[in-house]
Structure formats: structure tokens, C-alpha cells
Design an enzyme around this catalytic site. Structure first.
Site, PDB file in Angstrom:
ATOM      1  N   ARG A   1       0.792  -1.224   0.000  1.00 26.70           N
ATOM      2  CA  ARG A   1       0.000   0.000   0.000  1.00 26.70           C
ATOM      3  C   ARG A   1       0.828   1.280   0.000  1.00 26.70           C
ATOM      4  O   ARG A   1       0.557   2.213  -0.768  1.00 26.70           O
ATOM      5  CB  ARG A   1      -0.911   0.078   1.248  1.00 26.70           C
ATOM      6  CG  ARG A   1      -2.182  -0.667   1.148  1.00 26.70           C
ATOM      7  CD  ARG A   1      -2.513  -1.215   2.514  1.00 26.70           C
ATOM      8  NE  ARG A   1      -1.522  -2.216   2.816  1.00 26.70           N
ATOM      9  CZ  ARG A   1      -1.627  -3.491   2.420  1.00 26.70           C
ATOM     10  NH1 ARG A   1      -2.696  -3.880   1.807  1.00 26.70           N
ATOM     11  NH2 ARG A   1      -0.665  -4.354   2.668  1.00 26.70           N
ATOM     12  N   THR A   2       1.790   1.339   0.894  1.00 29.64           N
ATOM     13  CA  THR A   2       2.486   2.616   1.083  1.00 29.64           C
ATOM     14  C   THR A   2       3.248   2.996  -0.187  1.00 29.64           C
ATOM     15  O   THR A   2       3.130   4.120  -0.688  1.00 29.64           O
ATOM     16  CB  THR A   2       3.441   2.519   2.283  1.00 29.64           C
ATOM     17  OG1 THR A   2       2.707   2.011   3.397  1.00 29.64           O
ATOM     18  CG2 THR A   2       4.024   3.866   2.628  1.00 29.64           C
TER      19      THR A   2
ATOM     20  N   LYS B   1      26.642  -4.265  -1.413  1.00 26.16           N
ATOM     21  CA  LYS B   1      28.109  -4.221  -1.522  1.00 26.16           C
ATOM     22  C   LYS B   1      28.728  -3.499  -0.332  1.00 26.16           C
ATOM     23  O   LYS B   1      29.934  -3.301  -0.287  1.00 26.16           O
ATOM     24  CB  LYS B   1      28.520  -3.483  -2.806  1.00 26.16           C
ATOM     25  CG  LYS B   1      27.960  -4.073  -4.079  1.00 26.16           C
ATOM     26  CD  LYS B   1      28.318  -3.155  -5.258  1.00 26.16           C
ATOM     27  CE  LYS B   1      27.437  -3.438  -6.456  1.00 26.16           C
ATOM     28  NZ  LYS B   1      27.436  -2.315  -7.407  1.00 26.16           N
TER      29      LYS B   1
ATOM     30  N   ARG C   1      11.321   3.808   3.250  1.00 22.78           N
ATOM     31  CA  ARG C   1      10.970   2.855   4.313  1.00 22.78           C
ATOM     32  C   ARG C   1      12.229   2.094   4.678  1.00 22.78           C
ATOM     33  O   ARG C   1      12.975   1.647   3.799  1.00 22.78           O
ATOM     34  CB  ARG C   1       9.885   1.887   3.848  1.00 22.78           C
ATOM     35  CG  ARG C   1       9.673   0.742   4.846  1.00 22.78           C
ATOM     36  CD  ARG C   1       8.467  -0.090   4.524  1.00 22.78           C
ATOM     37  NE  ARG C   1       7.241   0.648   4.820  1.00 22.78           N
ATOM     38  CZ  ARG C   1       6.016   0.109   4.774  1.00 22.78           C
ATOM     39  NH1 ARG C   1       5.878  -1.167   4.442  1.00 22.78           N
ATOM     40  NH2 ARG C   1       4.948   0.825   5.059  1.00 22.78           N
TER      41      ARG C   1
ATOM     42  N   HIS D   1       5.178   5.764  11.554  1.00 17.79           N
ATOM     43  CA  HIS D   1       4.654   5.625  10.178  1.00 17.79           C
ATOM     44  C   HIS D   1       3.709   6.808   9.964  1.00 17.79           C
ATOM     45  O   HIS D   1       2.487   6.661   9.910  1.00 17.79           O
ATOM     46  CB  HIS D   1       3.912   4.291  10.065  1.00 17.79           C
ATOM     47  CG  HIS D   1       3.644   3.824   8.669  1.00 17.79           C
ATOM     48  ND1 HIS D   1       3.792   4.627   7.549  1.00 17.79           N
ATOM     49  CD2 HIS D   1       3.225   2.609   8.201  1.00 17.79           C
ATOM     50  CE1 HIS D   1       3.472   3.925   6.466  1.00 17.79           C
ATOM     51  NE2 HIS D   1       3.135   2.707   6.832  1.00 17.79           N
TER      52      HIS D   1
HETATM   53  N1   CP Z   1      -0.064  -0.106   5.935  1.00 13.06           N
HETATM   54  C1   CP Z   1       1.110  -0.361   5.324  1.00 13.06           C
HETATM   55  O1   CP Z   1       2.147   0.225   5.649  1.00 13.06           O
HETATM   56  O2   CP Z   1       1.035  -1.306   4.358  1.00 13.06           O
HETATM   57  P1   CP Z   1       2.242  -1.776   3.448  1.00 13.06           P
HETATM   58  O3   CP Z   1       3.260  -2.434   4.370  1.00 13.06           O
HETATM   59  O4   CP Z   1       1.672  -2.734   2.455  1.00 13.06           O
HETATM   60  O5   CP Z   1       2.858  -0.562   2.825  1.00 13.06           O
END
Ligand code: CP
Length: 306
Positions: A51-52, A80, A101, A129
Site C-alpha cells: 500500500r504505502t 556491496k 521505508r 509511520h
Molecule cells: N499499511 C502499510 O504500511 O502497508 P504496506 O506495508 O503494504 O505498505
């Protein structure tokens, strides 16, 4: 340009949070606006995501920007031995904004300190998040017509779940009452309870996930047990199916109750809940597109007025 990263939800004041939600509403009315023409944005995903990453990338595409990046760090020079610092400095040579991320708590803050370009934290370890939180707030506002004085019940992995940590901090602006439902091994860390105590925010902790708790909730925020954060998988096995929400458990719930989940789900929401009008998790994920368009614009200093 002043560098405006979004690393923690506490980087935004209450007014800034509300500004993002107002802009998200404009993007929901029209998500196709060419305000990122000429911009290049990187998505660096050192951890898996559906999703993110895809909603951020859709957001950029619908706004006319270009995307570079990776969804699998094993294809990059980090294998590396290239450091995160060098990677960030390199990528910032190419782009206007980095969305990242990372599996380490604090990685996004570190990246924001070494990067000459703004960073959006798309999740760092079990820490924060913030873009998820802003879409959660947008979802709560849309379904409750307010963010004020709500009974928010968080269920599941409250120890490692970064979404609940960010959400708790954001909701603190809006006089919530929290219920934390978790097994002993996964209970809300003390630092977040101290945070509530300092602000005078009431909370109760529960080990059992009962209908009485569900019946008092305005928002039921279910979470997955975060397998990837456990160092001992035997410990994960003990708690992995600790709570499952089933449709029958919602019979006495409030009419305004909405069930949220950041997704992905594993076993914590039974499929028979999906057809209940109080299930909101797929719409919640859809709201991520509009909210992330609003976040990108805010970070890049682009004003959307109508
Ligand atoms: N909610 C969320 O962070 O989903 P993903 O890990 O699929 O990005």
C-alpha cells in the site's frame, strides 16, 4: 528552499495536521492535478510494502511527477556495503524528494539529517509511520465527522506496531480516550503511556478482547502481529493468533463504529467482517492516495487551493 521532512508525526502541529486533511479532501475531489510537472521523486524501500509504496507512486503519477527508486534493496549497492548515508546523499543528487521505508528505528531521522533534500518516512522499524497516521486521521474524520473526544481502541501488536505509536501521538491533539488491548508480550510500550500521562490522556489496558470493549469503541484499530520484528520466532508462534475479530462480535457495537486496520491483515479480522458496513479498512487504504498527495505537496511547499 527550507527542507521540510516528515519523519515523525510530531513534526507536524495540530494545525499542520488539519491542513493536510483539508488538502486531502481537495485531492479526493480531484486526484489528477499536474502540480509535480518537472519533479523527480525517489521511493527507497528497504522493507516490503504494498500500500504505502504503490499509493505514494500513484500519488506522484497522478500529479504529473516522475518516480525512480527500488522496492528490493537486494538489487542495490547496499549489498556491496554502501552505507545509508552515502545512498541518501547519492539519491538526493538526482531527485527533489526521497520517500523511504527502512527496517531500523530512527533510520528516517538519520536520513533527514544527512540529506539535502526532504525525506518522507514511509515507516522506520517499529518506530513511526506518519503518512499512515495522516490517512488514518483522514479516515477517522470522514467516518466520525470529528476527531474530538473519540474512544479509540487499539488491538493486537501494540509493542512493535509503528502505526499505533504514530496514531496515539497524533490523536493526543484531540482529547481521545484510549483502550489498549494486547497480550503481555505485545503491550503498549511505557514511553507511549508516559506520553499519555503527561498530557492527561486517559487510557485503559486490557488482555482480553471482549464485546464490552468493542461496544464502547468509536474506532476499533486492529493490527497484525509484526512477525518481522521478532528475534525469536517461537515467541511469535505463541502470540500470532492472539485476537481475531469476527462479525458476531460486532452485534452490540455503536452505530458509528468503524473498523480500521493499516493492512496487511493475517488472521486478526475474519473475512465475515468484510461485508459489515462498519468495516472500513479497504476505504482507509484508498484514502492513502489522497492523503499522500497532500503530504507530498506540503513537503515540497506546493499549495493546493481548490
Ligand atoms: N499499511 C502499510 O504500511 O502497508 P504496506 O506495508 O503494504 O505498505
Amino acid at each position: 528552499m527550507k527542507k521540510e521532512s516528515l519523519v515523525s508525526i510530531t513534526d507536524y502541529s495540530k494545525d499542520e495536521i488539519l491542513e493536510v486533511l483539508e488538502t486531502a479532501k481537495l485531492f479526493e475531489a480531484n486526484p489528477n492535478r499536474r502540480v509535480l510537472e518537472g519533479k523527480v521523486i525517489a521511493t527507497l524501500f528497504f522493507e516490503p510494502s504494498t500500500r504505502t509504496r504503490l499509493s505514494f507512486e500513484t500519488a506522484v503519477n497522478r500529479l504529473g511527477g516522475r518516480i525512480i527508486g527500488f522496492s528490493d534493496a537486494s538489487t542495490t549497492s547496499s549489498t556491496k556495503g554502501e552505507t545509508l548515508k552515502d545512498t541518501i546523499i547519492m539519491v538526493s543528487n538526482y531527485v527533489d524528494l526521497i520517500i523511504m521505508r527502512h527496517y531500523l528505528d530512527g533510520a528516517a531521522r538519520y536520513a533527514s539529517e544527512v540529506s539535502p533534500k526532504p525525506i518522507i518516512n514511509a515507516g522506520d522499524g517499529s518506530n513511526q509511520h506518519p503518512s499512515q497516521t495522516l490517512l488514518d486521521l483522514y479516515s477517522i474524520y470522514k467516518t466520525q465527522d470529528t476527531l474530538e473526544n473519540l474512544n479509540i481502541t487499539m488491538v493486537g501488536d501494540l509493542k512493535y506496531g509503528r502505526t499505533v505509536h504514530s496514531l496515539l501521538m497524533a490523536m493526543s491533539h484531540f482529547r481521545p480516550t484510549f483502550h489498549f488491548v494486547a497480550p503481555e508480550e505485545l503491550k503498549m510500550p511505557d514511553e507511549y503511556k508516559v506520553y499519555c500521562d503527561k498530557l492527561g490522556i486517559p487510557y485503559e489496558e486490557h488482555r482480553d478482547f471482549t464485546e464490552d470493549i468493542i461496544n464502547r469503541a468509536d474506532i476499533l484499530y486492529m493490527t497484525r502481529v509484526q512477525r518481522e520484528r521478532f528475534t525469536d520466532l517461537m515467541e511469535y508462534e505463541k502470540v500470532k493468533n492472539v485476537y481475531t475479530l469476527r462479525n458476531a462480535m460486532l452485534a452490540g457495537s455503536k452505530p458509528n463504529l468503524r473498523i480500521l486496520h493499516p493492512l496487511p491483515r493475517v488472521n486478526e479480522i475474519a473475512y465475515d467482517v468484510d461485508d459489515n458496513p462498519k468495516a472500513y479498512y479497504f476505504e482507509q487504504a484508498k484514502n492513502g492516495l489522497y492523503t499522500r498527495q497532500a503530504i507530498i505537496c506540503k513537503v515540497l511547499g506546493i499549495k493546493i487551493t481548490d
